[in-house]
Enzyme design. Structure first.
Site, short mmCIF file in Angstrom:
data_model
loop_
_atom_site.label_atom_id
_atom_site.label_comp_id
_atom_site.label_asym_id
_atom_site.label_seq_id
_atom_site.Cartn_x
_atom_site.Cartn_y
_atom_site.Cartn_z
CD GLU A 82 33.64 26.86 25.77
OE1 GLU A 82 34.75 27.26 26.10
OE2 GLU A 82 33.37 25.66 25.60
CB CYS A 109 30.96 22.71 19.31
SG CYS A 109 32.40 22.19 20.21
P1 NAD Z 1 20.91 24.27 23.75
O1 NAD Z 1 21.26 25.71 23.55
O2 NAD Z 1 19.61 23.78 23.27
O3 NAD Z 1 20.94 23.91 25.32
C1 NAD Z 1 22.09 24.11 26.11
C2 NAD Z 1 21.68 24.21 27.56
O4 NAD Z 1 20.94 25.41 27.76
C3 NAD Z 1 20.81 23.08 28.05
O5 NAD Z 1 21.24 22.71 29.34
C4 NAD Z 1 19.42 23.72 28.09
O6 NAD Z 1 18.56 23.12 29.01
C5 NAD Z 1 19.77 25.13 28.49
N1 NAD Z 1 18.77 26.14 28.16
C6 NAD Z 1 17.89 26.15 27.12
N2 NAD Z 1 17.16 27.31 27.12
C7 NAD Z 1 17.60 28.03 28.18
C8 NAD Z 1 17.26 29.31 28.72
N3 NAD Z 1 16.32 30.09 28.16
N4 NAD Z 1 17.92 29.76 29.81
C9 NAD Z 1 18.90 29.00 30.38
N5 NAD Z 1 19.25 27.79 29.93
C10 NAD Z 1 18.62 27.30 28.84
O7 NAD Z 1 22.11 23.46 23.13
P2 NAD Z 1 22.32 21.87 23.05
O8 NAD Z 1 21.36 21.30 22.07
O9 NAD Z 1 22.35 21.29 24.42
O10 NAD Z 1 23.80 21.77 22.47
C11 NAD Z 1 24.08 21.85 21.12
C12 NAD Z 1 24.72 23.18 20.79
O11 NAD Z 1 25.83 23.41 21.66
C13 NAD Z 1 25.28 23.23 19.39
O12 NAD Z 1 25.00 24.50 18.83
C14 NAD Z 1 26.78 23.05 19.61
O13 NAD Z 1 27.58 23.56 18.58
C15 NAD Z 1 26.97 23.78 20.89
N6 NAD Z 1 28.19 23.35 21.58
C16 NAD Z 1 29.24 24.21 21.62
C17 NAD Z 1 30.43 23.81 22.22
C18 NAD Z 1 31.62 24.73 22.28
O14 NAD Z 1 32.56 24.41 23.00
N7 NAD Z 1 31.65 25.85 21.57
C19 NAD Z 1 30.53 22.54 22.78
C20 NAD Z 1 29.43 21.69 22.72
C21 NAD Z 1 28.26 22.10 22.13
#
Ligand code: NAD
Length: 468
Positions: free
Chosen positions: A239, A273
């Site tokens: 997502e 999001c």
């Molecule tokens: P992010 O991708 O920076 O981090 C998300 C998670 O991934 C965190 O827990 C982080 O620690 C982890 N992570 C980072 N690098 C990783 C790796 N290499 N391997 C495994 N895990 C890793 O995103 P964010 O800043 O936490 O969230 C914002 C983003 O999420 C925005 O793009 C937003 O649109 C999206 N989002 C989407 C939805 C949806 O339902 N589609 C909902 C909420 C947020």
């Protein structure tokens, strides 16, 4: 000594707490515990699991004020909006509590009675049953930790999976508070296990044997998650972000729609999001719309997120300030006009002024890249076809909205826009009854709805003959 994660309050830039981070060794131990615990959790009657998670749902309600304050401290989300998130989470959990039995029910797909079809042959039943995946990783985001967390771990637990839950490093205390409440109501502590840390911990988690990876976060991280999951052929659900458009037709009541879209763009500081990320307005009402939109934005109070009157707090992650500035500068340099904001606010904390850009076009990053902050571009269009072409001019496909009193017109437009969710006269909303799903760079798979429960089970096909 384990490494520590320094949790900073985005409104004050002060340290809230330092918490120890998991490393490869502790994550492997946690994964082992989750594997050992899974069969007995799955073997418990579904009614037991429902009862336990019903108690969790009730505790969330009772603890609402405390949990909202914690969420505000670590994400900077205005307290009223933190409380709104907590208040809306139980109804989502209710959906899962009521509908999991339906999804888990075995289905007899076909029956051949012994004598009816071919005399002398045995009776045959063909049945489908649904089983948990096993151990799943839930790697989560910080922007709505209760929504995006419970969308995954509640149906995962109800269907008999054990969960390695990695909260975002920017919502760690909320993740730990969730775990505490789950243990308190009777979820065994090997059935739901938090994994603490940032991207390094997330990557180490993906090295463990897993039967499912459920990720909410950015497109850039989603690519890494999918690549890591592919190494084990683990089921993966992504997502990801959005660049969600809204189109305003010429036949609307301008002030009402402008106010609704200003809220859709700026609620949670644009860090949703499904936040409205770009607006297209029919040329016949464009000037009136801009005037009404600016009126609405002027009414948003920016300030201390612990103050109930605050609508706009700081952004949750400091690096996002540079990304917002990059998009604004790029737009202005290419000819956009700033109607308000455009820079960081001169005060402690990671505040960016609410920013409205007009004279924008699709050469500008602000109309194509995910912004994820209090910045919006508004573009004039001459026709529905032009709006559709622009709405589709993105690699993302999460949601799209059309405002008009004319339902057939809206449905016609929305059915030609690539998005997992189509909104007529609404935006920035999520329902537990409907699948939350994306197209293109917004990811794949579904949470919420019956589809979002099915994500956590796998079918088994039974060919059952009375005799051989
Ligand atoms: P992010 O991708 O920076 O981090 C998300 C998670 O991934 C965190 O827990 C982080 O620690 C982890 N992570 C980072 N690098 C990783 C790796 N290499 N391997 C495994 N895990 C890793 O995103 P964010 O800043 O936490 O969230 C914002 C983003 O999420 C925005 O793009 C937003 O649109 C999206 N989002 C989407 C939805 C949806 O339902 N589609 C909902 C909420 C947020």
């Amino acid at each position: 000594m384990p490494d520590t994660l320094h949790l900073i309050n985005p409104a004050t830039e002060t340290l809230i707490q330092a918490v120890p981070i998991d490393d490869g060794t502790t994550i492997a131990q946690k994964a082992q515990r989750a594997h050992m615990a899974q069969p007995s959790w799955a073997n418990r009657p579904l009614s037991d699991r429902i009862e336990i998670l019903q108690r969790f749902r009730d505790r969330l309600v009772q603890e609402g004020d405390r949990l909202a304050a914690l969420l505000t401290s670590e994400t900077g989300k205005p307290i009223t909006q933190s409380f709104n998130e907590l208040r809306a989470t139980p109804s989502r959990i209710d959906f899962f509590l009521r509908h999991t039995a339906l999804v888990m029910e075995p289905v007899i797909m076909h029956r051949d009675p012994a004598t009816d079809v071919i005399p002398g042959t045995a009776a045959l039943e063909e049945v489908v049953t649904y089983e948990p995946l096993g151990v799943i990783a839930n790697i989560s985001a910080w922007n709505y930790p209760y929504f995006v967390g419970t969308n995954v771990f509640i149906p995962a637990l109800l269907t008999g999976n054990t969960v390695l839950y990695k909260p975002s490093e920017f919502a760690t205390l909320t993740g730990l508070a969730i775990a505490e409440l789950l243990y308190e109501v009777g979820v065994p502590n090997d059935v739901f296990i938090p994994v603490i840390g940032g991207g390094v911990a997330g990557a180490a988690l993906l090295n463990q044997p897993l039967q499912g990876v459920f990720f909410t976060g950015s497109h850039a991280t989603g690519l890494k998650i999918a690549a890591a999951a592919a190494q084990q052929l683990t089921r993966v659900q992504l997502e990801l972000g959005g660049k969600d458009p809204a189109y305003v037709c010429e036949d609307v009541s301008v002030s009402t729609v402008a106010a609704a879209l200003a809220d859709g763009a700026f609620y949670n500081n644009g860090q949703s999001c499904c936040a409205v990320e770009r607006i297209y307005v029919h040329q016949h009402i464009y000037d009136a719309f801009i005037e009404a939109f600016m009126e609405a934005v002027k009414g948003f109070q920016l300030g201390d997120p612990t103050d109930a009157a605050t609508y706009l707090g700081p952004v949750s992650r400091k690096p996002q300030l540079a990304e917002l500035q990059r998009q604004v500068d790029d737009a202005v340099q290419k000819g956009a006009r700033l109607l308000c904001g455009g820079a960081r606010v001169d005060r402690p904390g990671w505040y960016f002024a609410p920013t409205v850009l007009v004279n924008v076009n699709h050469e500008m990053a602000v109309m194509r890249d995910e912004t994820f902050g209090p910045v919006i571009g508004i573009q004039k269009v001459a026709s529905d076809n032009e709006a559709i072409a622009l709405m589709n001019d993105t690699a993302y496909g999460l949601t799209a909205a059309v405002y008009t009193p004319d339902r057939p017109r809206a449905v016609n437009i929305l059915s030609r826009v690539r998005s997992g969710t189509a909104y007529w006269n609404c935006c920035d909303r999520v329902s537990p009854y409907l699948p939350w799903t994306g197209r293109g760079q917004s990811g794949f798979g579904s949470t919420l709805s019956l589809d979002g429960i099915r994500s956590f089970v796998q079918p088994r096909a039974w060919h059952l003959r009375q005799s051989y």
